[in-house]
Scaffold this motif. Structure first.
Motif, PDB file in Angstrom:
ATOM      1  N   ASP A 126      -7.704   5.395  -1.566  1.00  0.00           N
ATOM      2  CA  ASP A 126      -7.307   5.591  -2.960  1.00  0.00           C
ATOM      3  C   ASP A 126      -8.496   5.388  -3.893  1.00  0.00           C
ATOM      4  O   ASP A 126      -8.646   6.095  -4.901  1.00  0.00           O
ATOM      5  CB  ASP A 126      -6.201   4.607  -3.349  1.00  0.00           C
ATOM      6  CG  ASP A 126      -4.846   4.989  -2.787  1.00  0.00           C
ATOM      7  OD1 ASP A 126      -4.707   6.107  -2.249  1.00  0.00           O
ATOM      8  OD2 ASP A 126      -3.921   4.158  -2.881  1.00  0.00           O
ATOM      9  N   SER A 180      -7.301   1.459  -7.201  1.00  0.00           N
ATOM     10  CA  SER A 180      -8.520   1.960  -7.840  1.00  0.00           C
ATOM     11  C   SER A 180      -9.712   1.147  -7.362  1.00  0.00           C
ATOM     12  O   SER A 180      -9.554   0.115  -6.698  1.00  0.00           O
ATOM     13  CB  SER A 180      -8.405   1.860  -9.367  1.00  0.00           C
ATOM     14  OG  SER A 180      -8.224   0.499  -9.759  1.00  0.00           O
ATOM     15  N   LYS A 222      -5.848   2.472   3.393  1.00  0.00           N
ATOM     16  CA  LYS A 222      -5.176   3.263   2.362  1.00  0.00           C
ATOM     17  C   LYS A 222      -5.723   2.902   0.985  1.00  0.00           C
ATOM     18  O   LYS A 222      -5.967   3.776   0.139  1.00  0.00           O
ATOM     19  CB  LYS A 222      -3.679   3.008   2.440  1.00  0.00           C
ATOM     20  CG  LYS A 222      -2.824   4.045   1.720  1.00  0.00           C
ATOM     21  CD  LYS A 222      -2.651   3.753   0.250  1.00  0.00           C
ATOM     22  CE  LYS A 222      -1.681   4.726  -0.418  1.00  0.00           C
ATOM     23  NZ  LYS A 222      -1.501   4.409  -1.852  1.00  0.00           N
ATOM     24  N   LYS A 271      -0.863   3.043  -5.922  1.00  0.00           N
ATOM     25  CA  LYS A 271      -2.175   3.656  -5.768  1.00  0.00           C
ATOM     26  C   LYS A 271      -3.234   2.666  -6.254  1.00  0.00           C
ATOM     27  O   LYS A 271      -3.074   2.059  -7.314  1.00  0.00           O
ATOM     28  CB  LYS A 271      -2.255   4.964  -6.567  1.00  0.00           C
ATOM     29  CG  LYS A 271      -3.480   5.817  -6.264  1.00  0.00           C
ATOM     30  CD  LYS A 271      -3.381   7.145  -6.987  1.00  0.00           C
ATOM     31  CE  LYS A 271      -4.592   8.036  -6.699  1.00  0.00           C
ATOM     32  NZ  LYS A 271      -4.647   8.420  -5.275  1.00  0.00           N
ATOM     33  N   SER A 310       0.823  -1.217   0.000  1.00  0.00           N
ATOM     34  CA  SER A 310       0.000   0.000   0.000  1.00  0.00           C
ATOM     35  C   SER A 310       0.853   1.261   0.000  1.00  0.00           C
ATOM     36  O   SER A 310       0.395   2.326  -0.428  1.00  0.00           O
ATOM     37  CB  SER A 310      -0.929   0.010   1.221  1.00  0.00           C
ATOM     38  OG  SER A 310      -0.215   0.304   2.420  1.00  0.00           O
TER      39      SER A 310
END
Length: 219
Positions: free
Chosen positions: A196, A159, A192, A157, A153
């Motif tokens: 993101d 999605s 995280k 990044k 992480s």
């Protein structure tokens, strides 16, 4: 000022260093501890305590050498070796650590903990492609260990339709059997990834779970 006498035993020197620290005489403590690592004291596992005391005295080189000797004390364990590596990393000796990792026996180098450390070092020097290679290996070898997902992480990044995020959601129930710090790390990583992916409520919940686990473990 306290000095090591020629006939003082190693254990007496350690005790004298402790007394010096309690008396706020850090210079004397440093000299006493340095005398141990420049000699042939047979402290075995007590070298770990010497390293801790040296750190308190601000003697980084002494602490590192003491931890190196601790790592070589019998019985030899991976945990001791990792403690030495952690001492090097904390002191900012990344190059020295990487040189040691390169020379490890194959049986040791293949351990997941070593692969994780290589990934961390690659991340720190900005080689994210190599870092991801190592981190994904740790996930393959230990998919329920939260620190491995946290490592991932930190370097990519996510999605909303991310396969890694789907994988984390699938394995979440199986992480509950892990030690507290591993579970906390997993939820920080999940938080995280969800952040993101712009799933902010779910991210907040994951971060909160991680924080709660960590707080409970520290009690």
């Amino acid at each position: 000022r306290m000095r090591m006498s020629e006939n003082r035993s190693a254990s007496e020197t350690v005790n004298a260093a402790i007394a010096a620290l309690r008396g706020r005489d850090r210079r004397a403590a440093a000299e006493l501890l340095k005398s141990l690592v420049t000699g042939d004291a047979a402290l075995k596992e007590a070298w770990k305590s010497v390293a801790r005391l040296a750190g308190q005295s601000g003697e980084i080189d002494t602490a590192i050498e003491a931890m190196r000797r601790y790592s070589q004390s019998e019985p030899f364990t991976l945990e001791k070796l990792l403690a030495y590596f952690s001492e090097l990393a904390t002191a900012g000796r990344a190059q020295a650590l990487e040189a040691i990792l390169t020379g490890l026996p194959p049986s040791v180098a293949a351990r997941t903990e070593i692969t994780h450390l290589k990934g961390t070092l690659a991340t720190q020097r900005g080689d994210f492609e190599l870092a991801e290679h190592y981190v994904r290996r740790t996930i393959e070898e230990a998919p329920f260990t939260g620190q491995n997902w946290l490592g991932l992480s930190m370097i990519r990044k996510f999605s909303a339709d991310d396969e890694d995020l789907r994988a984390m959601r699938r394995i979440e129930p199986k992480t509950h059997a892990q030690p507290p710090m591993s579970r906390a790390a997993f939820y920080y990583a999940l938080g995280k990834a969800l952040h993101d992916a712009k799933d902010y409520d779910a991210a907040f919940d994951a971060y909160s779970k991680g924080a709660a686990i960590r707080k409970e473990d520290e009690r």
